[in-house]
Write a protein that holds these residues in place. Structure first.
Motif, mmCIF file in Angstrom:
data_model
loop_
_atom_site.group_PDB
_atom_site.id
_atom_site.type_symbol
_atom_site.label_atom_id
_atom_site.label_comp_id
_atom_site.label_asym_id
_atom_site.label_seq_id
_atom_site.Cartn_x
_atom_site.Cartn_y
_atom_site.Cartn_z
ATOM 1 N N PRO A 97 77.529 -2.302 -2.980
ATOM 2 C CA PRO A 97 78.965 -2.551 -2.834
ATOM 3 C C PRO A 97 79.586 -1.797 -1.660
ATOM 4 N N VAL A 98 79.032 -0.656 -1.299
ATOM 5 C CA VAL A 98 79.575 0.091 -0.159
ATOM 6 C C VAL A 98 79.300 -0.682 1.134
ATOM 7 N N ALA A 99 78.091 -1.199 1.258
ATOM 8 C CA ALA A 99 77.764 -2.005 2.441
ATOM 9 C C ALA A 99 78.627 -3.258 2.494
ATOM 10 N N ALA A 100 78.807 -3.922 1.352
ATOM 11 C CA ALA A 100 79.619 -5.140 1.320
ATOM 12 C C ALA A 100 81.055 -4.849 1.739
ATOM 13 N N ALA A 101 81.621 -3.762 1.229
ATOM 14 C CA ALA A 101 82.996 -3.413 1.594
ATOM 15 C C ALA A 101 83.095 -3.032 3.068
ATOM 16 N N THR A 102 82.075 -2.388 3.590
ATOM 17 C CA THR A 102 82.072 -2.027 5.006
ATOM 18 C C THR A 102 82.065 -3.278 5.873
ATOM 19 N N VAL A 103 81.177 -4.209 5.547
ATOM 20 C CA VAL A 103 81.082 -5.450 6.314
ATOM 21 C C VAL A 103 82.396 -6.226 6.235
ATOM 22 N N ASP A 104 82.953 -6.316 5.045
ATOM 23 C CA ASP A 104 84.150 -7.137 4.844
ATOM 24 C C ASP A 104 85.435 -6.490 5.346
ATOM 25 N N CYS A 105 85.522 -5.161 5.330
ATOM 26 C CA CYS A 105 86.834 -4.522 5.521
ATOM 27 C C CYS A 105 86.912 -3.434 6.583
ATOM 28 N N ALA A 106 85.834 -3.085 7.231
ATOM 29 C CA ALA A 106 85.856 -1.929 8.140
ATOM 30 C C ALA A 106 86.905 -2.060 9.243
ATOM 31 N N GLU A 107 87.169 -3.267 9.691
ATOM 32 C CA GLU A 107 88.145 -3.453 10.762
ATOM 33 C C GLU A 107 89.520 -3.859 10.254
ATOM 34 N N SER A 108 89.602 -4.340 9.026
ATOM 35 C CA SER A 108 90.883 -4.855 8.538
ATOM 36 C C SER A 108 91.613 -3.900 7.600
ATOM 37 N N ALA A 109 90.899 -2.965 6.990
ATOM 38 C CA ALA A 109 91.534 -2.040 6.042
ATOM 39 C C ALA A 109 91.006 -0.633 6.299
ATOM 40 N N GLU A 110 91.793 0.152 7.004
ATOM 41 C CA GLU A 110 91.376 1.508 7.368
ATOM 42 C C GLU A 110 91.046 2.347 6.140
ATOM 43 N N SER A 111 91.809 2.200 5.058
ATOM 44 C CA SER A 111 91.543 3.010 3.868
ATOM 45 C C SER A 111 90.196 2.642 3.251
ATOM 46 N N THR A 112 89.807 1.387 3.341
ATOM 47 C CA THR A 112 88.502 0.978 2.804
ATOM 48 C C THR A 112 87.376 1.467 3.703
ATOM 49 N N ARG A 113 87.599 1.431 5.007
ATOM 50 C CA ARG A 113 86.598 1.994 5.927
ATOM 51 C C ARG A 113 86.397 3.474 5.632
ATOM 52 N N GLU A 114 87.502 4.184 5.414
ATOM 53 C CA GLU A 114 87.413 5.609 5.091
ATOM 54 C C GLU A 114 86.711 5.830 3.747
ATOM 55 N N ALA A 115 87.006 4.980 2.770
ATOM 56 C CA ALA A 115 86.348 5.094 1.466
ATOM 57 C C ALA A 115 84.853 4.854 1.600
ATOM 58 N N ALA A 116 84.475 3.876 2.401
ATOM 59 C CA ALA A 116 83.048 3.589 2.613
ATOM 60 C C ALA A 116 82.370 4.739 3.347
#
Length: 187
Positions: A97-116
């Motif tokens: 799930p961390v990889a999936a969230a990184t792929v999906d959100c690293a550029e669109s949601a800074e807080s999710t990139r930080e969480a990952a």
């Protein structure tokens, strides 16, 4: 609900994981989502990513506990075995799930990139600590932990694409000697 979100994200990605699906998977009232996650889907995703990082870090101690004599290659084999066992029993639908969230959100949601990033750091720290405990010099433990996690994540993607565990077994076999060679046998 955080666990359910992580399970759905690892299977379907962030974009395809809706709040309704999370509530249904968790068997929770939909209204509870707004209560527990006032920040909406982004907050839920971030908490699921954090949970996944802590889960992966916690697995390190359990992997070491099953090894008669802990070695870096043995730890990595157990990390890989978790996935080969899952794919043998449940098919290739799930990933990290961390990889999936990184792929999906690293550029669109800074807080999710930080969480990952924090989730990977938590996992990396646990692996590095285990390696240091097996005699890997401290200056090599964190970089080797990154190598192990990076190889594992890449092999998971390849395994899912190929519907075959070949990549997973290959990285375990090929990295094993390199990992074990890092142990300082002096002292």
């Amino acid at each position: 609900m955080v666990f359910s979100a992580a399970q759905l994200i690892r299977r379907d990605g962030v974009g395809a994981t809706g709040m309704r699906e999370v509530a249904a998977h968790a068997r929770a009232p939909r209204g509870s989502l707004q209560h527990y996650f006032p920040g909406g889907k982004e907050q839920l995703v971030n908490e699921a990513v954090g949970w996944a990082g802590r889960y992966a870090a916690g697995r390190v101690a359990r992997f070491l506990a099953v090894l008669p004599e802990p070695t870096p290659s043995g730890l990595f084999r157990e990390m890989v075995r978790q996935w080969t066992d899952e794919y043998a029993s449940d098919g290739f639908a799930g990933g990290c799930p961390v990889a999936a969230a990184t792929v999906d959100c690293a550029e669109s949601a800074e807080s999710t990139r930080e969480a990952a990033s924090a989730a990977f750091a938590t996992w990396n720290g646990a692996v590095a600590e285990a390696l240091a405990g097996m005699g890997v010099p401290p200056e090599r433990a964190a970089p080797l932990a990154t190598l192990m996690i990076g190889a594992l994540e890449g092999a998971i993607l390849i395994a899912r694409a190929e519907r075959d565990v070949r990549a997973l077994t290959s990285v375990a076999r090929e990295l094993g000697p390199l990992l074990d060679a890092a142990v300082n046998h002096q002292g």
